[in-house]
Design a protein around this motif. Structure first.
Motif, PDB file in Angstrom:
ATOM      1  N   GLU A  94       0.839  -1.226   0.000  1.00  0.00           N
ATOM      2  CA  GLU A  94       0.000   0.000   0.000  1.00  0.00           C
ATOM      3  C   GLU A  94       0.866   1.267   0.000  1.00  0.00           C
ATOM      4  N   LEU A  95       1.685   1.351  -1.013  1.00  0.00           N
ATOM      5  CA  LEU A  95       2.668   2.431  -1.090  1.00  0.00           C
ATOM      6  C   LEU A  95       2.041   3.778  -1.416  1.00  0.00           C
ATOM      7  N   GLN A  96       0.756   3.764  -1.861  1.00  0.00           N
ATOM      8  CA  GLN A  96       0.160   5.058  -2.232  1.00  0.00           C
ATOM      9  C   GLN A  96       0.029   5.998  -1.033  1.00  0.00           C
ATOM     10  N   ALA A  97       0.264   5.469   0.198  1.00  0.00           N
ATOM     11  CA  ALA A  97       0.184   6.314   1.395  1.00  0.00           C
ATOM     12  C   ALA A  97       1.325   7.341   1.447  1.00  0.00           C
ATOM     13  N   ILE A  98       2.377   7.131   0.644  1.00  0.00           N
ATOM     14  CA  ILE A  98       3.540   8.038   0.716  1.00  0.00           C
ATOM     15  C   ILE A  98       3.570   8.965  -0.489  1.00  0.00           C
ATOM     16  N   GLU A  99       3.665  10.263  -0.199  1.00  0.00           N
ATOM     17  CA  GLU A  99       3.663  11.222  -1.289  1.00  0.00           C
ATOM     18  C   GLU A  99       4.954  11.110  -2.110  1.00  0.00           C
ATOM     19  N   HIS A 100       4.811  11.139  -3.428  1.00  0.00           N
ATOM     20  CA  HIS A 100       5.964  11.038  -4.357  1.00  0.00           C
ATOM     21  C   HIS A 100       6.832   9.818  -4.087  1.00  0.00           C
ATOM     22  N   TRP A 101       6.187   8.728  -3.702  1.00  0.00           N
ATOM     23  CA  TRP A 101       6.944   7.508  -3.400  1.00  0.00           C
ATOM     24  C   TRP A 101       7.806   7.058  -4.575  1.00  0.00           C
ATOM     25  N   GLU A 102       7.357   7.406  -5.812  1.00  0.00           N
ATOM     26  CA  GLU A 102       8.091   6.914  -6.993  1.00  0.00           C
ATOM     27  C   GLU A 102       9.530   7.438  -7.027  1.00  0.00           C
ATOM     28  N   LYS A 103       9.756   8.645  -6.437  1.00  0.00           N
ATOM     29  CA  LYS A 103      11.124   9.199  -6.441  1.00  0.00           C
ATOM     30  C   LYS A 103      12.031   8.356  -5.546  1.00  0.00           C
ATOM     31  N   ALA A 104      11.472   7.895  -4.408  1.00  0.00           N
ATOM     32  CA  ALA A 104      12.272   7.048  -3.501  1.00  0.00           C
ATOM     33  C   ALA A 104      12.571   5.707  -4.174  1.00  0.00           C
ATOM     34  N   ILE A 105      11.574   5.136  -4.842  1.00  0.00           N
ATOM     35  CA  ILE A 105      11.756   3.827  -5.488  1.00  0.00           C
ATOM     36  C   ILE A 105      12.862   3.907  -6.539  1.00  0.00           C
ATOM     37  N   GLU A 106      12.836   4.964  -7.349  1.00  0.00           N
ATOM     38  CA  GLU A 106      13.859   5.128  -8.385  1.00  0.00           C
ATOM     39  C   GLU A 106      15.243   5.288  -7.735  1.00  0.00           C
ATOM     40  N   ALA A 107      15.284   6.018  -6.604  1.00  0.00           N
ATOM     41  CA  ALA A 107      16.579   6.222  -5.922  1.00  0.00           C
ATOM     42  C   ALA A 107      17.108   4.906  -5.333  1.00  0.00           C
ATOM     43  N   ASN A 113      21.834  -2.231  -4.133  1.00  0.00           N
ATOM     44  CA  ASN A 113      21.644  -3.509  -4.821  1.00  0.00           C
ATOM     45  C   ASN A 113      20.347  -4.136  -4.297  1.00  0.00           C
ATOM     46  N   VAL A 114      19.211  -3.801  -4.949  1.00  0.00           N
ATOM     47  CA  VAL A 114      17.913  -4.223  -4.399  1.00  0.00           C
ATOM     48  C   VAL A 114      17.007  -4.803  -5.491  1.00  0.00           C
ATOM     49  N   ASP A 115      16.018  -5.560  -5.050  1.00  0.00           N
ATOM     50  CA  ASP A 115      14.964  -6.075  -5.920  1.00  0.00           C
ATOM     51  C   ASP A 115      13.660  -5.628  -5.256  1.00  0.00           C
ATOM     52  N   ILE A 116      12.813  -4.900  -5.996  1.00  0.00           N
ATOM     53  CA  ILE A 116      11.701  -4.173  -5.355  1.00  0.00           C
ATOM     54  C   ILE A 116      10.327  -4.722  -5.756  1.00  0.00           C
ATOM     55  N   TYR A 117       9.453  -4.902  -4.743  1.00  0.00           N
ATOM     56  CA  TYR A 117       8.079  -5.404  -4.932  1.00  0.00           C
ATOM     57  C   TYR A 117       7.130  -4.467  -4.211  1.00  0.00           C
ATOM     58  N   ILE A 118       6.088  -3.994  -4.898  1.00  0.00           N
ATOM     59  CA  ILE A 118       5.148  -3.101  -4.212  1.00  0.00           C
ATOM     60  C   ILE A 118       3.704  -3.441  -4.567  1.00  0.00           C
ATOM     61  N   THR A 119       2.763  -3.052  -3.692  1.00  0.00           N
ATOM     62  CA  THR A 119       1.347  -3.202  -4.024  1.00  0.00           C
ATOM     63  C   THR A 119       0.650  -1.859  -3.877  1.00  0.00           C
ATOM     64  N   GLY A 120      -0.510  -1.765  -4.530  1.00  0.00           N
ATOM     65  CA  GLY A 120      -1.343  -0.582  -4.370  1.00  0.00           C
ATOM     66  C   GLY A 120      -2.767  -0.909  -4.751  1.00  0.00           C
ATOM     67  N   SER A 121      -3.715  -0.196  -4.130  1.00  0.00           N
ATOM     68  CA  SER A 121      -5.127  -0.532  -4.329  1.00  0.00           C
ATOM     69  C   SER A 121      -5.821   0.362  -5.331  1.00  0.00           C
ATOM     70  N   ASN A 122      -5.076   1.182  -6.054  1.00  0.00           N
ATOM     71  CA  ASN A 122      -5.757   1.905  -7.121  1.00  0.00           C
ATOM     72  C   ASN A 122      -4.766   2.261  -8.212  1.00  0.00           C
ATOM     73  N   ALA A 123      -5.320   2.539  -9.377  1.00  0.00           N
ATOM     74  CA  ALA A 123      -4.467   2.745 -10.542  1.00  0.00           C
ATOM     75  C   ALA A 123      -3.754   4.089 -10.487  1.00  0.00           C
ATOM     76  N   TYR A 124      -4.099   4.935  -9.505  1.00  0.00           N
ATOM     77  CA  TYR A 124      -3.362   6.197  -9.376  1.00  0.00           C
ATOM     78  C   TYR A 124      -1.906   5.890  -9.063  1.00  0.00           C
ATOM     79  N   LEU A 125      -1.694   4.703  -8.513  1.00  0.00           N
ATOM     80  CA  LEU A 125      -0.338   4.260  -8.211  1.00  0.00           C
ATOM     81  C   LEU A 125       0.504   4.296  -9.482  1.00  0.00           C
ATOM     82  N   LEU A 126      -0.130   3.980 -10.602  1.00  0.00           N
ATOM     83  CA  LEU A 126       0.594   3.964 -11.875  1.00  0.00           C
ATOM     84  C   LEU A 126       0.285   5.242 -12.660  1.00  0.00           C
ATOM     85  N   SER A 127       0.080   6.321 -11.919  1.00  0.00           N
ATOM     86  CA  SER A 127      -0.326   7.558 -12.578  1.00  0.00           C
ATOM     87  C   SER A 127       0.823   8.100 -13.416  1.00  0.00           C
ATOM     88  N   THR A 128       0.545   9.208 -14.089  1.00  0.00           N
ATOM     89  CA  THR A 128       1.511   9.719 -15.067  1.00  0.00           C
ATOM     90  C   THR A 128       2.895   9.996 -14.491  1.00  0.00           C
TER      91      THR A 128
END
Length: 409
Positions: A94-107, A113-128
């Motif tokens: 449920e990563l959508q709870a964090i604002e601009h989480w995508e910047k942290a994931i990219e960092a 050296n990581v392998d990343i798995y995330i879930t989210g309950s709405n498609a806003y997670l994959l927003s633009t």
């Protein structure tokens, strides 16, 4: 922690993507089993010799992480816990709870050296913003409620019940995993579904769309539930709802249609309904106008409308649509001449044409269902699915299958 129920098809997908340099994103409606899937994957890693220090697993809706509201705090917190040397598996729920989480994931991808798995309950997670930042560097695994096959292993109802009766329960209760805890108690199951549904509406839709009106949204949901599998357009729905006074039609042209369009995309983003476009089989092109909408789970429809067996043809169609998605097909509604084919299902090297009907026993129905399939000029497989247990398994090369057998195949 409750006993984990195995969902091997989804787990297998995660395992196949393991250690590939893509962010794995599991999406799906709330409570369809995403968190349990990540728990299963965590368990898989442990069973396969990954040291617990190299697995960082956080559910962002837990109050334990209430201070990690923005991506910088989140990045620092996780980075401090990544051990030196070796690969670390980052699992975020449920990563959508964090604002601009995508910047942290990219960092994390760039700095560790990581392998990343995330879930989210709405498609806003994959927003633009997200897709722009991570374009081409993530893979989406879409999770759905239980298939009929999973439903049977999940609930293991008394063996004395026939497969038809079990299927009847599936049509009535749907496949949300939580229902297992209520042993088919109708009232309790309905309360549980109501709770999930209100959370989706309040948290995944209304909180994100401040201008949205709950009453209008509810009327649209009821309209779609009553018209499962019917071809509609935003303007045709807008006309019906504004005639009923459910939407203000306003002065401008097609204001109601635009409102409906906006609300439909909210429902699609929260994974309550799935839109299906029409496809011209002869012209081999997608048609821009008109589509069908199918609901994510029959339990919600029955909770909202009351259980009605009258509309069985469309209910069965909805079940088949979801099963095709589970089998990783792209699904369209086919049009050939003036006739309609319920589903054109495609994979890179495979195509199926499917008609779904309650019964093929009457000559009129049989003719109506077979005619569009006979008009198709190619040699891909053509199937009619029905509830007939018939000894006839083919009409001129068009296969006739018992729907339950197909679901369990």
């Amino acid at each position: 922690m409750a006993e984990l129920i195995d969902r091997p098809t989804y787990l297998q997908q995660l395992v196949e993507h393991k250690d590939v340099d893509l962010v794995k994103i599991v999406t799906g409606i709330r409570r369809c089993g995403k968190s349990s899937l990540l728990d299963l994957f965590h368990q898989y890693l442990s069973d396969n010799g990954i040291d617990d220090r190299h697995i960082i697993h956080m559910n962002m809706e837990s109050l334990r992480y209430r201070d990690l509201t923005d991506y910088l705090a989140f990045y620092d917190y996780v980075s401090e816990r990544i051990p030196k040397g070796g690969k670390t598996y980052l699992i975020f729920d449920e990563l959508q709870a964090i604002e601009h989480w995508e910047k942290a994931i990219e960092a994390f991808r760039l700095d560790h050296n990581v392998d990343i798995y995330i879930t989210g309950s709405n498609a806003y997670l994959l927003s633009t913003e997200f897709s722009t930042l991570l374009s081409g560097r993530y893979v989406e695994i879409r999770m759905l409620p239980l298939s009929f096959k999973e439903f049977l292993t999940f609930y293991g109802p008394a063996p004395a019940i026939t497969i038809e009766e079990k299927f009847q329960r599936y049509l009535q209760f749907g496949g949300m995993p939580i229902l297992r805890e209520y042993q088919f108690n109708e009232t309790r199951s309905e309360q549980a579904l109501e709770g999930i549904y209100s959370t989706v509406v309040l948290r995944d839709i209304l909180q994100r769309n401040k201008q949205a009106d709950q009453g209008t949204l509810q009327k649209l949901v009821l309209f779609l539930c009553s018209n499962i599998g019917s071809i509609t357009s935003p303007s045709s729905i807008g006309n019906v709802l504004s005639n009923e006074g459910a939407i203000q039609s306003g002065k401008g042209k097609n204001v109601a249609g635009k409102t409906v369009d906006r609300y439909l995309s909210m429902l699609h983003s929260a994974f309550i309904f799935y839109p299906v476009s029409r496809y011209d089989v002869k012209g081999k092109q997608l048609l821009k106008t008109l589509e069908k909408n199918y609901i994510i789970d029959m339990g919600f429809r029955n909770m909202l409308l009351g259980y009605r067996d009258a509309d069985r043809g469309h209910i069965l169609e909805n079940i088949v649509f979801l099963e095709l998605l589970r089998r990783e097909y792209r699904v369209y509604v086919g049009k050939i001449g003036g006739a309609e084919i319920d589903f054109v299902a495609e994979k890179p090297k495979d195509k199926l044409y499917i008609q779904v009907t309650e019964s093929m026993l009457s000559p009129e129905t049989r003719e109506r269902e077979l005619k569009p399939l006979r008009m198709i000029p190619d040699n891909y497989e053509k199937i009619v699915l029905s509830m007939d247990r018939s000894y006839i398994d083919s009409y001129d090369g068009i296969r006739a299958l018992y729907l339950i057998d197909w679901l369990l195949s």
